[in-house]
Scaffold this motif. Structure first.
Motif, PDB file in Angstrom:
ATOM      1  N   ILE A 145       0.834  -1.202   0.000  1.00  0.00           N
ATOM      2  CA  ILE A 145       0.000   0.000   0.000  1.00  0.00           C
ATOM      3  C   ILE A 145       0.867   1.250   0.000  1.00  0.00           C
ATOM      4  O   ILE A 145       0.568   2.228  -0.691  1.00  0.00           O
ATOM      5  N   PHE A 146       1.956   1.213   0.771  1.00  0.00           N
ATOM      6  CA  PHE A 146       2.828   2.384   0.809  1.00  0.00           C
ATOM      7  C   PHE A 146       3.525   2.594  -0.528  1.00  0.00           C
ATOM      8  O   PHE A 146       3.814   3.732  -0.909  1.00  0.00           O
ATOM      9  N   ALA A 175       2.686  11.434   2.001  1.00  0.00           N
ATOM     10  CA  ALA A 175       3.743  10.427   1.851  1.00  0.00           C
ATOM     11  C   ALA A 175       4.960  10.796   2.679  1.00  0.00           C
ATOM     12  O   ALA A 175       5.573   9.920   3.320  1.00  0.00           O
ATOM     13  N   LEU A 176       5.320  12.078   2.704  1.00  0.00           N
ATOM     14  CA  LEU A 176       6.498  12.521   3.458  1.00  0.00           C
ATOM     15  C   LEU A 176       6.330  12.262   4.952  1.00  0.00           C
ATOM     16  O   LEU A 176       7.258  11.796   5.629  1.00  0.00           O
ATOM     17  N   VAL A 177       5.145  12.553   5.486  1.00  0.00           N
ATOM     18  CA  VAL A 177       4.883  12.319   6.905  1.00  0.00           C
ATOM     19  C   VAL A 177       5.030  10.839   7.235  1.00  0.00           C
ATOM     20  O   VAL A 177       5.658  10.468   8.243  1.00  0.00           O
ATOM     21  N   PHE A 178       4.468   9.983   6.384  1.00  0.00           N
ATOM     22  CA  PHE A 178       4.577   8.540   6.627  1.00  0.00           C
ATOM     23  C   PHE A 178       6.029   8.072   6.553  1.00  0.00           C
ATOM     24  O   PHE A 178       6.462   7.238   7.354  1.00  0.00           O
ATOM     25  N   ILE A 179       6.793   8.593   5.604  1.00  0.00           N
ATOM     26  CA  ILE A 179       8.199   8.195   5.476  1.00  0.00           C
ATOM     27  C   ILE A 179       8.962   8.551   6.745  1.00  0.00           C
ATOM     28  O   ILE A 179       9.728   7.742   7.288  1.00  0.00           O
ATOM     29  N   VAL A 184      11.708   6.871  11.669  1.00  0.00           N
ATOM     30  CA  VAL A 184      11.850   7.007  13.122  1.00  0.00           C
ATOM     31  C   VAL A 184      11.401   5.728  13.825  1.00  0.00           C
ATOM     32  O   VAL A 184      11.978   5.308  14.838  1.00  0.00           O
ATOM     33  N   GLY A 185      10.368   5.075  13.258  1.00  0.00           N
ATOM     34  CA  GLY A 185       9.795   3.891  13.886  1.00  0.00           C
ATOM     35  C   GLY A 185      10.660   2.644  13.798  1.00  0.00           C
ATOM     36  O   GLY A 185      10.334   1.635  14.431  1.00  0.00           O
ATOM     37  N   ILE A 186      11.754   2.697  13.037  1.00  0.00           N
ATOM     38  CA  ILE A 186      12.627   1.531  12.938  1.00  0.00           C
ATOM     39  C   ILE A 186      13.190   1.156  14.313  1.00  0.00           C
ATOM     40  O   ILE A 186      13.455  -0.014  14.588  1.00  0.00           O
ATOM     41  N   SER A 187      13.352   2.143  15.183  1.00  0.00           N
ATOM     42  CA  SER A 187      13.907   1.876  16.512  1.00  0.00           C
ATOM     43  C   SER A 187      12.840   1.523  17.540  1.00  0.00           C
ATOM     44  O   SER A 187      13.131   1.431  18.731  1.00  0.00           O
ATOM     45  N   THR A 188      11.603   1.294  17.092  1.00  0.00           N
ATOM     46  CA  THR A 188      10.518   0.940  18.001  1.00  0.00           C
ATOM     47  C   THR A 188      10.256  -0.563  17.945  1.00  0.00           C
ATOM     48  O   THR A 188      11.024  -1.320  17.340  1.00  0.00           O
ATOM     49  N   SER A 189       9.118  -0.974  18.518  1.00  0.00           N
ATOM     50  CA  SER A 189       8.804  -2.408  18.592  1.00  0.00           C
ATOM     51  C   SER A 189       8.454  -3.008  17.228  1.00  0.00           C
ATOM     52  O   SER A 189       8.549  -4.221  17.047  1.00  0.00           O
ATOM     53  N   GLY A 200       8.818  -0.697   0.364  1.00  0.00           N
ATOM     54  CA  GLY A 200       7.685  -0.400  -0.512  1.00  0.00           C
ATOM     55  C   GLY A 200       7.793   0.988  -1.105  1.00  0.00           C
ATOM     56  O   GLY A 200       7.524   1.200  -2.296  1.00  0.00           O
ATOM     57  N   ALA A 201       8.192   1.966  -0.272  1.00  0.00           N
ATOM     58  CA  ALA A 201       8.362   3.341  -0.753  1.00  0.00           C
ATOM     59  C   ALA A 201       9.419   3.410  -1.844  1.00  0.00           C
ATOM     60  O   ALA A 201       9.262   4.115  -2.847  1.00  0.00           O
TER      61      ALA A 201
END
Length: 291
Positions: A145-146, A175-179, A184-189, A200-201
């Motif tokens: 989807i992304f 799209a920029l906000v999601f990227i 940033v979310g790579i370091s989360t759970s 996907g991007a």
């Protein structure tokens, strides 16, 4: 027409978007029903999700190569599938304003494959994942989807989307906000999921880059499904009559170039449905029908 007959009709004759949604919903419902039987039988383990999810471990992946495809149609949590399919519907509808169903399918599948590659490489290259690589798995349509969203952001960056409580927002900013959130979310759970989203991007960007230079890097996806007889992509001729008031559509007075363009649009309706037409193609049929 009963519910079952209507579903079969929509699957056979609907747009590529509706088919992708039906497949995702169908897989989700089948999994939940089977899981219910396992639960009622008192069996604690439910193996099907593990059989079709994408493993991060290379040794497991070599034994389960089909998961590179199956994971992108697989959901088990209700909110996960609901959010993903709402996004697929919103962005898929916009995508079909500019492209046909074959391109939507190729971006979905190749975006998912690219997400799978990023996921597997990330978990096997970065030391931080070394201790969890053997038990980590990926499922869901988010990377696919992304890829669709980013493809739109690169192709029509100024297309405006109505966002709840905010109003019209250009799709490039969405799209920029999601990227940013995914990086940033790579370091989360949910590290693996966010890495796959970036994959996907990447494909969405590469795909549109190729299209703008006259190259369709995903054409072989459409060719393959035509070869196996996937009816949405078959180039069938069809007879269509357009009416404006009492006046029939008559193509006999059109010039050769315009006639070829009308024939191309009608052929596109025959293989992908009216909803797959771009705005310009719909306007062409409307204006031609008025002559």
């Amino acid at each position: 027409m009963g519910i079952w007959e209507e579903l079969k009709y929509n699957i056979r004759h609907g747009t590529m978007l509706s088919r992708l949604i039906f497949i995702n919903v169908g897989v989700f419902l089948i999994l939940r029903v089977i899981h219910l039987f396992y639960f009622l039988a008192g069996v604690p383990s439910f193996p099907l999700v593990g059989w079709f999810s994408l493993p991060a471990s290379l040794s497991l992946l070599t034994k389960m190569p089909w998961t590179v495809i199956t994971y992108m149609f697989l959901h088990f949590d209700l909110w996960h599938v609901l959010f993903n399919l709402l996004c697929l519907y919103w962005f898929g509808k916009i995508f079909l304003d500019y492209f046909d169903g074959a391109k939507l399918l190729s971006v979905y599948i190749l975006g998912g494959i690219c997400g799978a590659i990023f996921f597997v490489l990330g978990y096997n290259l970065f030391p931080v994942f070394r201790g969890i690589v053997h038990e980590s798995m990926l499922l869901g349509a988010s990377a696919s989807i992304f890829a669709i969203l980013v493809a739109l952001a690169f192709f029509v960056p100024n297309h405006r989307v109505d966002v709840l409580l905010i109003g019209p927002v250009r799709i490039k900013y969405i799209a920029l906000v999601f990227i940013v959130l995914y990086v940033v979310g790579i370091s989360t759970s949910n590290s693996g999921g966010n890495v796959a989203h970036i994959g996907g991007a990447f494909w969405g960007m590469v795909y549109v880059y190729g299209l703008k230079r006259g190259k369709n890097y995903g054409h072989w996806i459409g060719d393959f499904f035509e070869w196996v007889g996937f009816r949405t992509l078959q180039r069938k001729r069809m007879s269509v009559t357009f009416r404006q008031g009492r006046k029939d559509f008559d193509s006999s007075g059109l010039g050769t170039a315009q006639q070829k363009e009308v024939d191309r649009v009608l052929d596109k309706i025959g293989r992908s449905g009216y909803e797959s037409l771009t705005r310009g193609e719909k306007d062409l049929l409307f204006k031609t029908g008025k002559k």
